[in-house]
Motif scaffolding. Structure first.
Motif, mmCIF file in Angstrom:
data_model
loop_
_atom_site.group_PDB
_atom_site.id
_atom_site.type_symbol
_atom_site.label_atom_id
_atom_site.label_comp_id
_atom_site.label_asym_id
_atom_site.label_seq_id
_atom_site.Cartn_x
_atom_site.Cartn_y
_atom_site.Cartn_z
ATOM 1 N N GLN A 1 0.899 -1.343 -0.106
ATOM 2 C CA GLN A 1 0.093 0.193 0.025
ATOM 3 C C GLN A 1 0.704 1.393 0.097
ATOM 4 O OE1 GLN A 1 -3.031 0.218 3.341
ATOM 5 N NE2 GLN A 1 -3.723 2.256 2.696
ATOM 6 N N ILE A 2 1.862 1.232 0.855
ATOM 7 C CA ILE A 2 2.856 2.568 1.020
ATOM 8 C C ILE A 2 3.423 2.699 -0.451
ATOM 9 C CG2 ILE A 2 4.919 3.436 1.949
ATOM 10 C CD1 ILE A 2 4.003 1.723 4.908
ATOM 11 N N SER B 1 1.819 6.248 -7.180
ATOM 12 C CA SER B 1 0.791 6.947 -7.894
ATOM 13 C C SER B 1 0.911 8.605 -7.907
ATOM 14 C CB SER B 1 -0.582 6.275 -7.445
ATOM 15 O OG SER B 1 -0.521 7.147 -5.704
ATOM 16 N N GLN B 2 1.720 9.124 -7.114
ATOM 17 C CA GLN B 2 2.024 10.448 -7.079
ATOM 18 C C GLN B 2 2.551 10.679 -8.325
ATOM 19 O OE1 GLN B 2 4.610 11.308 -3.776
ATOM 20 N NE2 GLN B 2 3.225 10.163 -2.300
ATOM 21 N N GLU C 1 1.109 3.862 -3.024
ATOM 22 C CA GLU C 1 0.729 5.161 -2.812
ATOM 23 C C GLU C 1 1.648 6.277 -3.516
ATOM 24 O OE1 GLU C 1 -0.404 5.573 1.195
ATOM 25 O OE2 GLU C 1 -2.309 4.747 0.997
ATOM 26 N N PHE C 2 3.166 5.827 -3.183
ATOM 27 C CA PHE C 2 4.239 6.692 -3.546
ATOM 28 C C PHE C 2 4.254 6.652 -5.219
ATOM 29 C CE2 PHE C 2 8.893 6.503 -4.631
ATOM 30 C CZ PHE C 2 9.072 7.844 -4.399
#
Length: 278
Positions: A265-266, A272-273, A269-270
């Protein structure tokens, strides 16, 4: 929180093949697809077998996920007839990238794979979209870091092969998932080929060297990591130009194996930025 690494998918779930690079035939898992490539570099205690949970999650998120056994590990075989030995992981990675026809990609390295990821990022910055370094002491030559490594060593334990898994895997995971821990031990014991020389970094990792890395970088730490604790990772990572930090509090050194759901997940999320060049 108990996580899902109890029965990872078998290697046959994703395509695997040999890819020739100078001096070796690398064993490569490649999810395929049209997504942005994401290359994974395993730790010194593992092979591509450690990445099954990441293959499922990252490929499911739309990435083309690629991992390879490092030369002398797993099924990757040195081939002295085609080039000098043992080479560097960074050079093998570049050979693989060229063989697969990739231009730009994300790179994720954990532990010993993190050493090599920093080495590669400083050498080939134009290749990288984003960089993730997880659970890694960075293998730096500075006296400050050498002193740090010495301070956190456990007398009589650090470096002993028979106890290494107990330093590599956090106590929380060992207590809640004994079957998963036994699979980790089996992987660790069979990961490196007998007599295989360790590949050196292409150039030594130094603070000055990594200060040239302008790639957006995630530094992912395990709060219970005995080999690369957060304080150690923050010491070298402050020299990166564009680092951001994340912590999984009860994870040990093998973060992706112990806490795959949080880890994935982490990282996602990174990634996807938006990619920024500023």
């Amino acid at each position: 929180m108990t996580q899902s690494n109890t029965s990872p998918l078998p290697a046959s779930t994703f395509p695997a093949k040999e890819v020739a690079v100078e001096g070796a035939r690398l064993w490569v898992m490649d999810s395929g697809g049209e997504g942005t490539p994401l290359i994974l570099l395993h730790a010194n205690t593992s092979t591509v077998a450690s990445w099954h949970e990441q293959f499922v999650a990252f490929h499911g998120a739309g990435y083309r996920v690629i991992a390879f056994d490092r030369r002398g590990w797993g099924k990757s075989m040195a081939d002295p007839a085609t080039g000098p030995q043992p080479g560097s992981i960074a050079e093998d990675l570049e050979g693989l990238v060229n063989a697969l026809g990739l231009e730009k990609f994300h790179l994720l390295g954990i532990a010993g794979g993190g050493f090599a990821a920093l080495d590669y990022a400083a050498w080939k910055p134009s290749r990288l979209l984003k960089l993730v370094i997880a659970g890694s002491n960075g293998k730096f030559t500075e006296p400050e870091m050498q002193d740090f490594y010495a301070r956190i060593a456990v007398p009589g334990l650090t470096g002993r092969l028979e106890v290494r898994p107990y330093l590599e895997v956090g106590v929380a995971y060992r207590s809640e998932n004994p079957e998963g821990f036994q699979r980790f031990i089996a992987m660790e014991h069979s990961s490196r080929q007998e007599g295989a020389p360790e590949q050196a970094l292409r150039t030594p990792n130094t603070f000055a060297k990594i200060s040239t890395i302008a790639t957006q970088t995630l530094v992912l730490m395990g709060g219970s990591d005995l080999l690369a604790p957060p304080a150690l990772m923050k010491t070298w990572a402050r020299h990166l130009q564009r680092a951001q930090f994340a912590l999984i509090g009860d994870a040990g050194h093998s973060i992706n194996w112990e806490r795959p759901d949080e880890f994935n997940q982490i990282v996602l999320e990174f990634l996807s930025q938006p990619v920024s060049t500023n």
